[in-house]
Design a protein around this motif. Structure first.
Motif, mmCIF file in Angstrom:
data_model
loop_
_atom_site.group_PDB
_atom_site.id
_atom_site.type_symbol
_atom_site.label_atom_id
_atom_site.label_comp_id
_atom_site.label_asym_id
_atom_site.label_seq_id
_atom_site.Cartn_x
_atom_site.Cartn_y
_atom_site.Cartn_z
ATOM 1 N N SER A 43 0.853 -1.190 0.000
ATOM 2 C CA SER A 43 0.000 0.000 0.000
ATOM 3 C C SER A 43 0.883 1.231 0.000
ATOM 4 C CB SER A 43 -0.913 0.036 1.236
ATOM 5 O OG SER A 43 -1.842 -1.017 1.229
ATOM 6 N N ALA A 44 0.372 2.296 -0.582
ATOM 7 C CA ALA A 44 1.095 3.568 -0.566
ATOM 8 C C ALA A 44 0.085 4.695 -0.675
ATOM 9 C CB ALA A 44 2.114 3.647 -1.700
ATOM 10 N N ALA A 45 0.473 5.862 -0.167
ATOM 11 C CA ALA A 45 -0.430 7.011 -0.174
ATOM 12 C C ALA A 45 0.325 8.279 -0.518
ATOM 13 C CB ALA A 45 -1.111 7.164 1.187
ATOM 14 N N LEU A 46 -0.413 9.236 -1.075
ATOM 15 C CA LEU A 46 0.067 10.587 -1.313
ATOM 16 C C LEU A 46 -0.823 11.565 -0.565
ATOM 17 C CD1 LEU A 46 0.627 10.680 -5.210
ATOM 18 C CD2 LEU A 46 2.405 10.491 -3.455
ATOM 19 N N VAL A 47 -0.244 12.671 -0.112
ATOM 20 C CA VAL A 47 -1.026 13.778 0.427
ATOM 21 C C VAL A 47 -0.520 15.071 -0.197
ATOM 22 C CG1 VAL A 47 -1.518 12.645 2.632
ATOM 23 C CG2 VAL A 47 0.491 14.126 2.433
ATOM 24 N N GLU A 48 -1.403 16.037 -0.315
ATOM 25 C CA GLU A 48 -1.004 17.384 -0.695
ATOM 26 C C GLU A 48 -1.395 18.322 0.431
ATOM 27 O OE1 GLU A 48 -1.708 20.945 -4.013
ATOM 28 O OE2 GLU A 48 -2.465 18.928 -4.407
ATOM 29 N N VAL A 49 -0.403 18.991 1.004
ATOM 30 C CA VAL A 49 -0.633 19.986 2.047
ATOM 31 C C VAL A 49 -0.137 21.316 1.505
ATOM 32 C CG1 VAL A 49 -0.267 20.648 4.446
ATOM 33 C CG2 VAL A 49 -0.292 18.219 3.820
ATOM 34 N N ASN A 50 -1.030 22.288 1.440
ATOM 35 C CA ASN A 50 -0.704 23.563 0.819
ATOM 36 C C ASN A 50 -0.357 24.645 1.833
ATOM 37 O OD1 ASN A 50 -3.284 22.630 -1.314
ATOM 38 N ND2 ASN A 50 -1.190 22.884 -2.028
ATOM 39 N N SER A 51 0.534 25.520 1.415
ATOM 40 C CA SER A 51 0.874 26.730 2.152
ATOM 41 C C SER A 51 0.768 27.899 1.182
ATOM 42 C CB SER A 51 2.298 26.631 2.719
ATOM 43 O OG SER A 51 3.241 26.487 1.661
ATOM 44 N N GLU A 52 0.957 29.107 1.700
ATOM 45 C CA GLU A 52 0.858 30.274 0.832
ATOM 46 C C GLU A 52 2.134 30.525 0.040
ATOM 47 O OE1 GLU A 52 -0.842 33.851 2.672
ATOM 48 O OE2 GLU A 52 -1.449 32.572 4.333
ATOM 49 N N THR A 53 3.284 30.189 0.622
ATOM 50 C CA THR A 53 4.560 30.503 -0.024
ATOM 51 C C THR A 53 5.466 29.287 -0.080
ATOM 52 O OG1 THR A 53 5.713 31.134 2.011
ATOM 53 C CG2 THR A 53 4.449 32.862 0.888
ATOM 54 N N GLU A 93 1.095 31.079 8.198
ATOM 55 C CA GLU A 93 0.444 31.162 6.897
ATOM 56 C C GLU A 93 -0.795 30.278 6.892
ATOM 57 O OE1 GLU A 93 4.220 31.875 3.853
ATOM 58 O OE2 GLU A 93 2.776 30.284 3.466
ATOM 59 N N ASN A 94 -1.710 30.573 5.963
ATOM 60 C CA ASN A 94 -2.831 29.677 5.755
ATOM 61 C C ASN A 94 -2.300 28.333 5.248
ATOM 62 O OD1 ASN A 94 -5.430 28.697 5.478
ATOM 63 N ND2 ASN A 94 -5.704 29.539 3.435
ATOM 64 N N LEU A 95 -2.771 27.257 5.845
ATOM 65 C CA LEU A 95 -2.391 25.900 5.456
ATOM 66 C C LEU A 95 -3.650 25.113 5.149
ATOM 67 C CD1 LEU A 95 0.209 25.097 8.284
ATOM 68 C CD2 LEU A 95 0.669 26.105 6.042
ATOM 69 N N SER A 96 -3.510 24.163 4.249
ATOM 70 C CA SER A 96 -4.672 23.362 3.875
ATOM 71 C C SER A 96 -4.261 21.948 3.511
ATOM 72 C CB SER A 96 -5.390 24.003 2.683
ATOM 73 O OG SER A 96 -6.406 23.152 2.166
ATOM 74 N N LEU A 97 -4.900 20.975 4.155
ATOM 75 C CA LEU A 97 -4.767 19.575 3.731
ATOM 76 C C LEU A 97 -5.776 19.380 2.617
ATOM 77 C CD1 LEU A 97 -3.942 16.650 3.762
ATOM 78 C CD2 LEU A 97 -5.285 16.321 5.848
ATOM 79 N N ARG A 98 -5.293 19.440 1.380
ATOM 80 C CA ARG A 98 -6.181 19.524 0.228
ATOM 81 C C ARG A 98 -6.720 18.181 -0.242
ATOM 82 N NH1 ARG A 98 -4.528 20.967 -5.908
ATOM 83 N NH2 ARG A 98 -6.609 21.363 -6.720
#
Length: 307
Positions: free
Chosen positions: A69-79, A134-139
């Motif tokens: 099994s494997a997973a990807l995540v995208e966590v966003n920041s402003e910069t 900064e604003n962060l988001s687990l997208r």
């Protein structure tokens, strides 16, 4: 009035604040979304709420695997500056590890306990807004699994182990040698990173994309004045070329352009020691699909200088 789950979810997505706090805020403000944001700010969650409207399109893709099994995540920041921050990188790494077992459900991931904090993953992201500034988001997240075989990961131009701006998963089902399967999967993942196929096979292509291409080719062929039976053959020939360009299994392998991906997998079976079936792939490119604000850097500098 009755506060709906949809309202709570919308406020949570807007502010990054926990579900219960969002529900309380909506109850206190009669369901007024903007008033609820202000209520949360006044109750000590202001740092997260104030930053919630700022676009977060930078950040990191994180990858994790356990063999099958494997997973990807995208966590966003402003910069991009924050993406190079050790604290942010540690956050993304820990979130990626929690993504295993969530089947690509971002809400399920946000609801999981974050190790050693007493908070959920979603709450930890919100807490980190104040810490990081900064604003962060687990997208989003994605996961692939096989009963036997290997799911390989690849991070292009990694900035730290298993962290970067482009990540790929490739799932290979087989009873063969797991190490060799992983090596093959990684090479195919590198191909996916470079070429960005639309689908694994022809059947997985979106029907509207296929019909759009077919219609374009048909119009082009009719413009040539050829008979209808010739036009049909021309269209089919061009569709085969289209499939070779966008379907992963039909693409020329970047590692060995003399082979298609499908043939490369078939040829690897003798080395692996068993038949191989590719069951899926996932490609995450950081910030894809996020509308970014256009800024005039020269004008910003001039304004700051009082020009």
């Amino acid at each position: 009035m009755t506060i709906t789950a949809q309202q709570v979810k919308a406020l949570r997505e807007k502010t990054g604040v926990g579900m219960m706090d969002c529900k309380t805020a909506l109850n206190e403000t009669g369901g007024d979304m903007e008033a609820a944001v202000d209520w949360l700010r006044k109750k000590g969650l202001s740092k997260a709420a104030k930053k919630a409207d700022r676009i977060a399109a930078e950040g990191l893709i994180g990858a994790v695997d356990n063999g099958t099994s494997a997973a990807l995540v995208e966590v966003n920041s402003e910069t991009d500056f924050v993406a190079r921050n050790d604290t942010f990188q540690a956050l993304v790494t820990k979130i990626a590890k929690e993504a295993l077992g969530t089947a690509g459900d971002v809400d399920a991931l946000k609801a999981k306990p974050f190790p050693g904090t007493g908070r959920t993953v979603g709450e930890e992201v919100t807490e980190s807004v104040a810490t990081i500034g900064e604003n962060l988001s687990l997208r989003r997240t994605a996961e692939l699994s096989v009963d036997e075989g290997a799911v390989a990961t690849y991070i292009h131009n990694a900035v730290a182990p298993n962290l970067g701006k482009l990540g790929v998963l490739v799932a290979l089902k087989s009873a063969g040698d797991a190490a060799k399967l992983t090596e093959l999967g990684r090479k195919i993942a590198m191909h996916v990173a470079a070429v960005n196929p639309l689908a694994l096979n022809v059947d997985a292509l979106p029907a509207e994309a296929v019909e759009r291409e077919r219609a374009v080719y048909a119009d082009q062929a009719r413009a040539s004045g050829k008979p209808e039976q010739i036009i049909e053959k021309m269209v089919e020939g061009r569709m085969r070329k289209f499939y070779e360009e966008v379907v992963l299994l039909k693409q020329s392998f970047v590692v060995n352009p003399d082979l298609t991906i499908e043939q490369a997998i078939k040829d690897a079976e003798s080395d692996v020691g068993a038949p191989i079936t590719m069951t899926g792939f996932v490609r995450f490119a950081l910030g894809e699909g996020i509308e970014r604000e256009e800024s005039d850097f020269a004008a910003e500098v001039a304004a700051a200088a009082g020009v």
